[in-house]
Design a protein around this motif. Sequence first.
Motif, PDB file in Angstrom:
ATOM      1  N   VAL A 286       0.879  -0.995  -0.171  1.00 24.27           N
ATOM      2  CA  VAL A 286       0.089  -0.322  -0.115  1.00 24.27           C
ATOM      3  C   VAL A 286       0.787   1.378  -0.011  1.00 24.27           C
ATOM      4  CG1 VAL A 286      -2.006   1.173   1.069  1.00 24.27           C
ATOM      5  CG2 VAL A 286      -1.625  -1.271   1.254  1.00 24.27           C
ATOM      6  N   ILE A 287       0.867   2.251  -0.863  1.00 22.34           N
ATOM      7  CA  ILE A 287       1.744   3.252  -1.307  1.00 22.34           C
ATOM      8  C   ILE A 287       0.410   4.980  -0.833  1.00 22.34           C
ATOM      9  CG2 ILE A 287       2.903   4.698  -2.559  1.00 22.34           C
ATOM     10  CD1 ILE A 287       3.599   2.277  -4.359  1.00 22.34           C
ATOM     11  N   GLY A 288       1.142   5.254   0.325  1.00 24.05           N
ATOM     12  CA  GLY A 288       0.023   6.739   0.185  1.00 24.05           C
ATOM     13  C   GLY A 288       0.674   7.485  -0.531  1.00 24.05           C
ATOM     14  N   VAL A 289      -0.251   8.475  -1.104  1.00 26.67           N
ATOM     15  CA  VAL A 289      -0.197   9.460  -1.891  1.00 26.67           C
ATOM     16  C   VAL A 289      -1.381  10.363  -2.355  1.00 26.67           C
ATOM     17  CG1 VAL A 289       0.635   7.532  -4.140  1.00 26.67           C
ATOM     18  CG2 VAL A 289      -2.137   8.232  -3.889  1.00 26.67           C
ATOM     19  N   LYS A 290      -1.005  11.766  -2.883  1.00 27.25           N
ATOM     20  CA  LYS A 290      -1.521  12.687  -2.784  1.00 27.25           C
ATOM     21  C   LYS A 290      -1.864  12.983  -3.826  1.00 27.25           C
ATOM     22  CE  LYS A 290       0.255  15.276   1.947  1.00 27.25           C
ATOM     23  NZ  LYS A 290      -0.464  16.161   2.971  1.00 27.25           N
ATOM     24  N   GLY A 291      -3.480  12.947  -3.568  1.00 25.64           N
ATOM     25  CA  GLY A 291      -4.268  13.068  -5.034  1.00 25.64           C
ATOM     26  C   GLY A 291      -4.145  12.056  -5.832  1.00 25.64           C
ATOM     27  N   ARG A 292      -4.782  12.383  -7.063  1.00 25.27           N
ATOM     28  CA  ARG A 292      -5.645  11.027  -7.310  1.00 25.27           C
ATOM     29  C   ARG A 292      -4.360  10.376  -8.422  1.00 25.27           C
ATOM     30  NH1 ARG A 292      -7.708  10.463 -12.301  1.00 25.27           N
ATOM     31  NH2 ARG A 292      -9.286   8.947 -12.513  1.00 25.27           N
ATOM     32  N   VAL A 293      -4.638   8.802  -8.656  1.00 29.88           N
ATOM     33  CA  VAL A 293      -3.600   8.097  -9.038  1.00 29.88           C
ATOM     34  C   VAL A 293      -4.552   7.105 -10.077  1.00 29.88           C
ATOM     35  CG1 VAL A 293      -1.104   7.206  -9.347  1.00 29.88           C
ATOM     36  CG2 VAL A 293      -1.192   8.663  -7.925  1.00 29.88           C
ATOM     37  N   SER A 294      -4.291   7.205 -11.259  1.00 32.16           N
ATOM     38  CA  SER A 294      -5.168   5.890 -11.571  1.00 32.16           C
ATOM     39  C   SER A 294      -4.046   5.231 -12.731  1.00 32.16           C
ATOM     40  CB  SER A 294      -5.655   6.965 -13.454  1.00 32.16           C
ATOM     41  OG  SER A 294      -4.702   7.204 -13.984  1.00 32.16           O
ATOM     42  N   ARG A 295      -3.010   4.831 -12.548  1.00 33.00           N
ATOM     43  CA  ARG A 295      -1.686   4.031 -12.988  1.00 33.00           C
ATOM     44  C   ARG A 295      -1.912   3.010 -12.117  1.00 33.00           C
ATOM     45  NH1 ARG A 295       2.206   6.244 -16.625  1.00 33.00           N
ATOM     46  NH2 ARG A 295       1.522   7.893 -17.200  1.00 33.00           N
ATOM     47  N   LYS A 296      -1.592   1.745 -12.347  1.00 32.51           N
ATOM     48  CA  LYS A 296      -1.635   0.368 -11.448  1.00 32.51           C
ATOM     49  C   LYS A 296      -0.702  -0.594 -11.983  1.00 32.51           C
ATOM     50  CE  LYS A 296      -6.572  -0.293 -12.184  1.00 32.51           C
ATOM     51  NZ  LYS A 296      -7.325   0.951 -11.914  1.00 32.51           N
ATOM     52  N   PHE A 297       0.166  -0.413 -10.622  1.00 29.35           N
ATOM     53  CA  PHE A 297       1.013  -1.209 -10.604  1.00 29.35           C
ATOM     54  C   PHE A 297       1.368  -2.256 -10.139  1.00 29.35           C
ATOM     55  CE2 PHE A 297       2.398   3.382 -10.172  1.00 29.35           C
ATOM     56  CZ  PHE A 297       4.049   3.247 -11.218  1.00 29.35           C
ATOM     57  N   GLU A 298       1.986  -3.402 -11.143  1.00 31.67           N
ATOM     58  CA  GLU A 298       1.837  -5.179 -10.690  1.00 31.67           C
ATOM     59  C   GLU A 298       3.388  -5.849 -11.819  1.00 31.67           C
ATOM     60  OE1 GLU A 298      -1.427  -8.732 -11.902  1.00 31.67           O
ATOM     61  OE2 GLU A 298      -1.438  -6.234 -12.258  1.00 31.67           O
ATOM     62  N   TYR A 299       3.803  -6.752 -10.944  1.00 25.87           N
ATOM     63  CA  TYR A 299       4.196  -7.442 -11.202  1.00 25.87           C
ATOM     64  C   TYR A 299       4.600  -9.170 -10.591  1.00 25.87           C
ATOM     65  CZ  TYR A 299       8.989  -8.534 -12.655  1.00 25.87           C
ATOM     66  OH  TYR A 299      10.333  -9.572 -13.363  1.00 25.87           O
ATOM     67  N   ASN A 300       4.715  -9.716 -11.451  1.00 29.60           N
ATOM     68  CA  ASN A 300       4.319 -11.162 -11.375  1.00 29.60           C
ATOM     69  C   ASN A 300       3.110 -11.646 -10.367  1.00 29.60           C
ATOM     70  OD1 ASN A 300       6.049 -11.964 -12.900  1.00 29.60           O
ATOM     71  ND2 ASN A 300       7.633 -12.963 -10.575  1.00 29.60           N
ATOM     72  N   GLY A 301       2.003 -10.710 -10.575  1.00 26.07           N
ATOM     73  CA  GLY A 301       0.528 -11.487 -10.135  1.00 26.07           C
ATOM     74  C   GLY A 301       0.587 -10.354  -8.505  1.00 26.07           C
ATOM     75  N   VAL A 302       1.691  -9.868  -8.560  1.00 26.66           N
ATOM     76  CA  VAL A 302       1.552  -8.688  -7.148  1.00 26.66           C
ATOM     77  C   VAL A 302       1.116  -6.925  -7.813  1.00 26.66           C
ATOM     78  CG1 VAL A 302       2.487  -7.943  -4.761  1.00 26.66           C
ATOM     79  CG2 VAL A 302       2.749 -10.242  -5.266  1.00 26.66           C
ATOM     80  N   ARG A 303      -0.340  -6.845  -6.881  1.00 28.58           N
ATOM     81  CA  ARG A 303      -0.963  -5.742  -7.070  1.00 28.58           C
ATOM     82  C   ARG A 303      -0.415  -4.716  -6.137  1.00 28.58           C
ATOM     83  NH1 ARG A 303      -6.092  -4.624 -10.384  1.00 28.58           N
ATOM     84  NH2 ARG A 303      -4.777  -4.621 -12.898  1.00 28.58           N
ATOM     85  N   LEU A 304       0.034  -3.012  -6.394  1.00 28.69           N
ATOM     86  CA  LEU A 304      -0.161  -2.741  -5.521  1.00 28.69           C
ATOM     87  C   LEU A 304      -1.495  -1.528  -5.159  1.00 28.69           C
ATOM     88  CD1 LEU A 304       3.892  -1.005  -5.827  1.00 28.69           C
ATOM     89  CD2 LEU A 304       3.094  -3.167  -4.636  1.00 28.69           C
ATOM     90  N   ASN A 305      -1.710  -1.136  -4.277  1.00 30.00           N
ATOM     91  CA  ASN A 305      -3.178  -0.089  -3.845  1.00 30.00           C
ATOM     92  C   ASN A 305      -2.911   1.024  -3.563  1.00 30.00           C
ATOM     93  OD1 ASN A 305      -4.550  -2.585  -4.799  1.00 30.00           O
ATOM     94  ND2 ASN A 305      -4.101  -3.455  -2.807  1.00 30.00           N
ATOM     95  N   TYR A 306      -2.910   2.224  -3.496  1.00 29.45           N
ATOM     96  CA  TYR A 306      -2.780   3.416  -2.848  1.00 29.45           C
ATOM     97  C   TYR A 306      -3.771   3.886  -1.730  1.00 29.45           C
ATOM     98  CZ  TYR A 306      -1.105   3.505  -7.752  1.00 29.45           C
ATOM     99  OH  TYR A 306      -0.010   3.561  -9.170  1.00 29.45           O
ATOM    100  N   GLU A 307      -3.249   4.182  -0.984  1.00 27.55           N
ATOM    101  CA  GLU A 307      -3.790   4.843  -0.011  1.00 27.55           C
ATOM    102  C   GLU A 307      -3.682   6.699   0.096  1.00 27.55           C
ATOM    103  OE1 GLU A 307      -3.454   3.608   4.218  1.00 27.55           O
ATOM    104  OE2 GLU A 307      -1.908   4.997   4.839  1.00 27.55           O
TER     105      GLU A 307
END
Length: 133
Positions: free
Chosen positions: A109-130
């Motif tokens: 889980v990555i903390g971000v300020k503002g809106r993000v529409s990009r998705k990060f994934e590698y080998n089936g592991v997907r990151l989420n945003y807070e």
Amino acid sequence: KTIESRIKYRISRSKDNVFTPKDFLDISGRDQVGRALRALIKKGVLAKIGWGVYVKTRVCEYTGRTVLSEPLPLAARSGLKKLGVKVVLSQAEADYNERRSTQVPTGRVIGVKGRVSRKFEYNGVRLNYEYQA
């Protein structure tokens, strides 16, 4: 020299592990750079973790498989910074760092300020945003 070889040379000389096509637009146009990056992915020099975000790879000495040169959460944070997104600590990371929790954050889980529409994934592991205020 071909465009692919020039991009590969620049990647090998760079201290950065994360790249966007914008980093190579001085070499050639967007279409040619995109083709060269796809060829480098097939050769195992780079891995694509998100739309327009590429990471250097290396061969794991134990398994012989190709892995990212840095962990996915760190690569995603670097990629977001390159894209101009403000990255902050997630609530779980902040709690752990301030000793309010003993639960070790996974980093997925990555903390971000503002809106993000990009998705990060590698080998089936997907990151989420807070989203932080």
